[in-house]
Write an enzyme that holds these catalytic residues in place. Structure first.
Site, short mmCIF file in Angstrom:
data_model
loop_
_atom_site.label_atom_id
_atom_site.label_comp_id
_atom_site.label_asym_id
_atom_site.label_seq_id
_atom_site.Cartn_x
_atom_site.Cartn_y
_atom_site.Cartn_z
N ASP A 8 0.83 -1.19 0.00
CA ASP A 8 0.21 0.01 -0.12
C ASP A 8 0.90 1.32 0.04
O ASP A 8 2.22 1.25 -0.27
CB ASP A 8 -0.92 0.03 1.11
CG ASP A 8 -0.26 0.48 2.62
OD1 ASP A 8 0.75 0.46 2.86
OD2 ASP A 8 -1.01 0.10 3.43
N HIS A 9 0.32 2.48 0.25
CA HIS A 9 1.04 3.89 0.14
C HIS A 9 2.11 3.86 1.35
O HIS A 9 3.22 4.36 1.30
CB HIS A 9 0.17 5.00 0.11
CG HIS A 9 -0.55 4.88 1.40
ND1 HIS A 9 -1.70 3.96 1.74
CD2 HIS A 9 -0.72 5.52 2.59
CE1 HIS A 9 -2.20 3.79 2.85
NE2 HIS A 9 -1.57 5.02 3.46
N CYS A 65 3.20 -2.65 4.03
CA CYS A 65 2.70 -1.72 4.37
C CYS A 65 3.51 -1.07 5.51
O CYS A 65 4.74 -1.27 5.54
CB CYS A 65 0.96 -2.16 4.91
SG CYS A 65 1.10 -3.14 6.35
N THR A 67 3.31 -0.84 8.74
CA THR A 67 3.77 -2.01 9.86
C THR A 67 3.76 -3.26 9.31
O THR A 67 4.53 -4.03 10.21
CB THR A 67 2.49 -1.70 10.96
OG1 THR A 67 1.34 -2.30 10.42
CG2 THR A 67 2.45 -0.29 11.50
N HIS A 98 10.16 -23.59 10.65
CA HIS A 98 9.18 -24.15 11.30
C HIS A 98 7.80 -24.16 10.52
O HIS A 98 6.99 -24.90 10.96
CB HIS A 98 9.14 -23.42 12.73
CG HIS A 98 10.32 -23.63 13.57
ND1 HIS A 98 10.05 -23.66 15.02
CD2 HIS A 98 11.56 -24.14 13.16
CE1 HIS A 98 11.40 -23.90 15.57
NE2 HIS A 98 12.17 -24.30 14.24
N ARG A 109 7.62 1.24 7.93
CA ARG A 109 7.91 2.24 8.89
C ARG A 109 8.50 1.74 10.19
O ARG A 109 8.67 2.33 10.90
CB ARG A 109 6.48 2.95 9.42
CG ARG A 109 5.96 3.55 7.98
CD ARG A 109 4.34 4.30 8.52
NE ARG A 109 3.74 4.73 7.35
CZ ARG A 109 2.47 4.88 7.20
NH1 ARG A 109 1.63 4.31 8.24
NH2 ARG A 109 1.92 5.38 5.95
N ARG A 133 7.19 -32.82 13.76
CA ARG A 133 6.50 -31.91 14.90
C ARG A 133 5.77 -30.83 13.82
O ARG A 133 4.76 -30.39 14.17
CB ARG A 133 7.35 -31.90 16.02
CG ARG A 133 8.32 -30.89 15.86
CD ARG A 133 9.17 -30.81 17.19
NE ARG A 133 9.93 -29.41 17.04
CZ ARG A 133 11.19 -29.71 16.40
NH1 ARG A 133 11.65 -30.61 15.68
NH2 ARG A 133 12.16 -28.49 16.62
N HIS A 134 6.63 -30.31 12.77
CA HIS A 134 6.08 -28.97 12.36
C HIS A 134 5.12 -29.57 11.40
O HIS A 134 4.24 -28.36 11.33
CB HIS A 134 7.40 -28.01 11.66
CG HIS A 134 8.56 -27.93 12.67
ND1 HIS A 134 8.29 -27.18 13.87
CD2 HIS A 134 9.93 -28.07 12.56
CE1 HIS A 134 9.29 -26.97 14.42
NE2 HIS A 134 10.34 -27.49 13.74
C1 RB5 Z 1 -1.47 2.95 6.63
O1 RB5 Z 1 -1.54 4.25 7.02
C2 RB5 Z 1 -1.44 2.02 7.33
O2 RB5 Z 1 -2.25 2.04 8.35
C3 RB5 Z 1 -0.96 0.73 6.87
O3 RB5 Z 1 0.00 0.95 5.74
C4 RB5 Z 1 -0.56 -0.63 7.53
O4 RB5 Z 1 0.14 -0.06 8.50
C5 RB5 Z 1 -1.95 -1.12 7.93
O5 RB5 Z 1 -1.59 -2.09 8.94
#
Ligand code: RB5
Length: 152
Positions: A8-9, A65, A67, A98, A109, A133-134
């Site tokens: 995504d952005h 994305c 996060t 695993h 980020r 096991r895995h």
């Molecule tokens: C976008 O602002 C952000 O929410 C997205 O990139 C992501 O981190 C969502 O989990």
């Protein structure tokens, strides 16, 4: 390997670094977007990547994305997808060894491009251990998926 990638952005800039990196390693890359840093919705990019992997048209998928969390949540809703959110080298190795993960999620980020590239290299190079096991645990995960779709 054929690798599908989407962002995504919040992950666009890292995707632009990762695509040529994958190509420099000799992989074929299918980039589903996004195409710029304008605000978009991460599930719209998670789904096409996961469809390519689940259908066997791509061997692995990479989702980025801000996060990595939204992408990993969306990816793990797709039948047959085992997506790991990874921001360290140990987990990159362990989740292949695993969990036999077929999709990797990362957050632009959270980590820089150098760590992201090293995570990708390790994640692509590490085989699944196929330890009994895995395999047994992954079969239990698959059973959850099957029971859940039978309920709905
Ligand atoms: C976008 O602002 C952000 O929410 C997205 O990139 C992501 O981190 C969502 O989990």
């Amino acid at each position: 390997m054929k690798i599908a990638i989407g962002a995504d952005h919040g992950g666009y800039s890292l995707k632009q670094v990762v695509v040529p990196y994958l190509e420099s390693l000799g992989h074929e890359v299918e980039d589903v977007g996004c195409e710029c840093d304008q605000s978009v919705d991460y599930p719209d990019y998670a789904l096409p990547v996961c469809d390519l992997v689940a259908s066997g048209k791509a061997e692995r998928g990479i989702l980025i994305c801000g996060t990595g969390i939204g992408m990993s949540i969306a990816a793990n809703k797709v039948r047959g997808i085992r997506c790991a959110l990874v921001h360290d080298l140990f987990s990159a190795q362990a989740t292949r060894d695993h969990n036999d993960t077929n999709v990797l999620a990362m957050g632009e980020r959270v980590i820089g491009p150098g760590v992201a590239q090293e995570i990708i290299r390790i994640w692509l190079e590490t085989p699944f251990s196929r330890g009994e096991r895995h395999v047994g645990r992954l079969n239990k995960v698959k059973q959850i998926e099957e029971n859940d779709s039978a309920r709905s």
